[in-house]
Design a protein around this motif. Structure first.
Motif, PDB file in Angstrom:
ATOM      1  N   THR A 462      18.861 -17.584 -28.017  1.00  0.00           N
ATOM      2  CA  THR A 462      18.012 -17.394 -26.945  1.00  0.00           C
ATOM      3  C   THR A 462      18.829 -16.309 -25.772  1.00  0.00           C
ATOM      4  O   THR A 462      19.896 -16.651 -25.734  1.00  0.00           O
ATOM      5  CB  THR A 462      17.403 -18.647 -26.212  1.00  0.00           C
ATOM      6  N   LEU A 463      18.251 -15.301 -25.404  1.00  0.00           N
ATOM      7  CA  LEU A 463      18.771 -14.569 -24.417  1.00  0.00           C
ATOM      8  C   LEU A 463      18.091 -14.945 -23.100  1.00  0.00           C
ATOM      9  O   LEU A 463      16.811 -14.479 -23.031  1.00  0.00           O
ATOM     10  CB  LEU A 463      18.701 -12.878 -24.546  1.00  0.00           C
ATOM     11  N   LEU A 476      18.875  -8.847 -33.668  1.00  0.00           N
ATOM     12  CA  LEU A 476      20.278  -8.526 -34.012  1.00  0.00           C
ATOM     13  C   LEU A 476      20.989  -9.164 -35.351  1.00  0.00           C
ATOM     14  O   LEU A 476      20.492 -10.425 -35.142  1.00  0.00           O
ATOM     15  CB  LEU A 476      21.246  -8.924 -32.732  1.00  0.00           C
ATOM     16  N   GLU A 477      21.636  -8.605 -36.164  1.00  0.00           N
ATOM     17  CA  GLU A 477      22.213  -9.213 -37.077  1.00  0.00           C
ATOM     18  C   GLU A 477      21.062 -10.053 -38.248  1.00  0.00           C
ATOM     19  O   GLU A 477      21.575 -11.060 -38.630  1.00  0.00           O
ATOM     20  CB  GLU A 477      23.460 -10.246 -36.844  1.00  0.00           C
ATOM     21  N   GLY A 478      19.941  -9.472 -38.086  1.00  0.00           N
ATOM     22  CA  GLY A 478      19.053 -10.159 -39.108  1.00  0.00           C
ATOM     23  C   GLY A 478      18.391 -11.267 -38.280  1.00  0.00           C
ATOM     24  O   GLY A 478      17.462 -11.912 -38.845  1.00  0.00           O
ATOM     25  N   PRO A 526      23.058  -4.381 -23.720  1.00  0.00           N
ATOM     26  CA  PRO A 526      23.110  -4.331 -25.071  1.00  0.00           C
ATOM     27  C   PRO A 526      23.948  -4.492 -25.936  1.00  0.00           C
ATOM     28  O   PRO A 526      24.278  -5.320 -27.100  1.00  0.00           O
ATOM     29  CB  PRO A 526      22.152  -2.966 -25.445  1.00  0.00           C
ATOM     30  N   ALA A 527      25.226  -3.880 -25.609  1.00  0.00           N
ATOM     31  CA  ALA A 527      26.328  -3.596 -26.410  1.00  0.00           C
ATOM     32  C   ALA A 527      27.278  -5.065 -26.399  1.00  0.00           C
ATOM     33  O   ALA A 527      27.816  -5.587 -27.347  1.00  0.00           O
ATOM     34  CB  ALA A 527      27.440  -2.551 -26.251  1.00  0.00           C
ATOM     35  N   ALA A 536      29.342 -15.447 -32.026  1.00  0.00           N
ATOM     36  CA  ALA A 536      28.743 -16.798 -32.309  1.00  0.00           C
ATOM     37  C   ALA A 536      28.445 -17.178 -33.590  1.00  0.00           C
ATOM     38  O   ALA A 536      28.381 -18.206 -34.031  1.00  0.00           O
ATOM     39  CB  ALA A 536      27.434 -16.727 -31.258  1.00  0.00           C
ATOM     40  N   ILE A 537      28.267 -16.075 -34.630  1.00  0.00           N
ATOM     41  CA  ILE A 537      27.802 -16.351 -36.057  1.00  0.00           C
ATOM     42  C   ILE A 537      29.191 -16.049 -36.909  1.00  0.00           C
ATOM     43  O   ILE A 537      28.784 -15.941 -37.988  1.00  0.00           O
ATOM     44  CB  ILE A 537      26.559 -15.623 -36.203  1.00  0.00           C
ATOM     45  N   GLY A 538      30.098 -15.934 -36.382  1.00  0.00           N
ATOM     46  CA  GLY A 538      31.469 -15.872 -37.091  1.00  0.00           C
ATOM     47  C   GLY A 538      31.738 -14.795 -37.678  1.00  0.00           C
ATOM     48  O   GLY A 538      32.359 -14.330 -38.514  1.00  0.00           O
ATOM     49  N   LYS A 539      31.177 -13.621 -37.114  1.00  0.00           N
ATOM     50  CA  LYS A 539      31.386 -12.104 -37.503  1.00  0.00           C
ATOM     51  C   LYS A 539      32.384 -11.197 -36.499  1.00  0.00           C
ATOM     52  O   LYS A 539      32.688 -10.192 -36.662  1.00  0.00           O
ATOM     53  CB  LYS A 539      30.206 -11.406 -37.755  1.00  0.00           C
TER      54      LYS A 539
END
Length: 540
Positions: A462-463, A476-478, A526-527, A536-539
């Motif tokens: 959540t944003l 973002l990121e799928g 946005p950036a 946060a998702i390990g990328k």
């Protein structure tokens, strides 16, 4: 270790032959969970609600007797709310916020764990563990009816395990004979005597405390208030060095007596000896029945790491703490809350496998915090020298008259959610906002016009913008990122401002599915948001 004979209180998943047992080759499952206690069932429920197929193997047919864990913290209630069974815990449980500390006959001080406003849940609810497990399983049944891919197999005992690199091979024994399964991922939730841990040749590191504690669950109607009462050097006869009294549902009261190290355990478990202790505490004329008794020693230990290839450990299989402070089951539920969303993203191809290493990193951090608090409580309860005891008693005397000394009194620091300070999944903290909702902390509830804040966050990325402009939608990121726009005008209790903005005019928070803060800024960028999500998702 607990001296208790295990019998089934609620037979919820009796043995039934599975189709896997009739296959010529072992069948592959995405996730297999070993252990059907509260940690295993919470993990299965969380994954199943996300649509990830999961199989639970339990060597019994249901929930065992004996209250065991009884004290569930606000954070656990918030997690189980997202799992769909919090209200049943509140309806059945005994809610409490106030605790009292005594030294001998004198009350030293009392405390209220929930003085803040705008929070839906109490600080704690007392509920016997069998009920908690039962509510989780019954919620799983409801989710199964809605199509959730969750299986539970009772009387399926793990006997062997082979780590084959990309997956594990399991040997299972049943009343109708053995069979084998394969699992892409295995989650060990099988308790302090974990069979999975033993089969992998792994062990704990930490301390075993040289002390014994007697638990007596007593059924009675008593005028005591619904509070936590703790005695240092209690005044009643044969009560040991400390004692604890807690109310549970169904007119059951939990009593703990600290007995010391060199005892005859078998003799101390004799009903007449237990009754002598309980009679001395309760006084004359109180009619009661002994429902469940045991003696335990406890350990403050953990595994070195909680991920070993395709095998993850959660709950007591990964870490053990003393019961003082209600850190066992509560920390286990936080384990599942941390692991489930990460494993779900990895299985769906939305995050790299390395994300699972952060589960071990963050929950080892949490276990260290729990072990530190648990060890300090034990050392305060049981001074190891005459000087230590003199210091402890001096603190208690000061605390009776002076508020500054009360934080030094340690009868078990009660469970609070862990903050993941300075760990690898954290993004930037550019808000200069309140410390309690800093990056790594879990979000704190607030009362809004549209309901409670944590309900609005849900179990997703959540944003959240507070008096800040956000996009209507974001991918973002799928991942579909939930955009939640709020205003301090929506909160009559001013909780949003106090807990999330402080002196700032606006704020934007990126929040994980387990409701821990990833990053925060004064305004939406946005950036920066995209970069924080990748971290946060390990990328990142």
């Amino acid at each position: 270790m607990v001296d208790v004979r295990y019998t089934t209180a609620f037979e919820l998943y009796p043995y039934a032959r599975a189709s896997d047992q009739d296959e010529a080759a072992p069948q592959r499952h995405p996730v297999v969970i070993v252990g059907g206690g509260p940690v295993g069932m919470a993990m299965a429920l969380d994954l199943g609600r996300k649509g990830t197929p999961v199989l639970v193997l339990d060597d019994h047919a249901g929930v065992g007797q004996g209250s065991r864990a009884i004290c569930f913290a606000r954070r656990t209630l918030e997690i189980t709310d997202r799992l769909g069974c919090e209200q049943r815990m509140l309806d059945k449980g005994v809610v409490w916020n106030v605790g009292r500390v005594f030294h001998g006959e004198e009350e030293v001080f009392n405390f209220n764990l929930s003085p803040a406003t705008g929070l839906r849940n109490p600080a704690f609810v007392n509920l016997q563990q069998p009920y908690f497990e039962k509510f989780l399983v019954e919620q799983i049944r409801k989710e199964q009816e809605r199509g959730a891919p969750i299986q539970i197999r009772g009387c399926n005992q793990l006997t062997g395990l082979s780590d084959l690199g990309e997956h594990v091979l399991l040997d299972i024994d049943t009343p109708e004979g053995p069979y084998q399964l394969e699992a892409d991922w295995l989650v060990a939730c099988d308790g302090a005597r974990s069979k999975v841990r033993d089969l992998l040749g792994l062990d704990f590191e930490g301390r075993v405390f040289e002390d014994n504690f007697l638990i007596a669950d007593v059924k009675m109607s008593a005028p005591f208030p619904t509070e936590r009462w703790f005695w240092f050097e209690p005044p009643f006869k044969n009560s040991g060095q400390s004692a604890l009294l807690h109310k549970q549902p169904d007119d059951i009261w939990r009593i703990d007596f600290q007995l010391g190290w060199e005892i005859d355990r078998q003799k101390e478990l004799e009903p007449e000896r237990i009754r002598a202790r309980v009679d001395a505490m309760l006084g004359d004329g109180v009619d009661y029945e002994l429902e469940w008794t045991s003696i335990y020693t406890f350990q403050c230990r953990r595994m070195e790491k909680f991920r070993h290839g395709a095998v993850m450990f959660a709950g007591d299989s990964a870490h053990q703490v003393s019961p003082f402070g209600a850190r066992g089951a509560n920390s286990g539920i936080q384990d599942t809350d941390n692991l489930a969303w990460k494993l779900d993203l990895v299985i769906k191809g939305l995050a790299p496998e390395s994300l699972l290493d952060s589960y071990s990193e963050e929950r080892v951090h949490g276990a260290n915090e729990n072990i530190l608090n648990s060890t300090r409580a034990t050392d305060f309860l049981t001074p190891k020298s005459a000087i230590s005891k003199r210091f402890r008693n001096a603190v208690l005397q000061l605390a009776q008259k002076h508020e500054f000394a009360r934080p030094l009194v340690n009868s078990g620091r009660l469970s609070l959610p862990c903050v993941y300070d300075n760990l690898s999944l954290n993004g930037p903290d550019l808000l200069d906002g309140p410390l309690q909702t800093r990056v790594g902390a879990c979000c704190i509830d607030a009362t809004l016009k549209q309901g409670f804040l944590l309900d609005q966050l849900g179990n997703r990325f959540t944003l959240m913008g507070i008096d800040a402009e956000l996009p209507d939608s974001l991918q973002l990121e799928g991942l579909d990122i939930h955009c939640l726009s709020l205003s301090c005008d929506d909160d009559s209790s001013d909780g949003l401002r106090q807990r999330y903005l402080g002196d700032q005019a606006s704020g934007v928070y990126l929040v994980r599915p387990d409701q821990h803060v990833v990053a925060r800024w004064k305004h939406y960028d946005p950036a920066l948001t995209s970069a924080a999500l990748r971290i946060a998702i390990g990328k990142g």
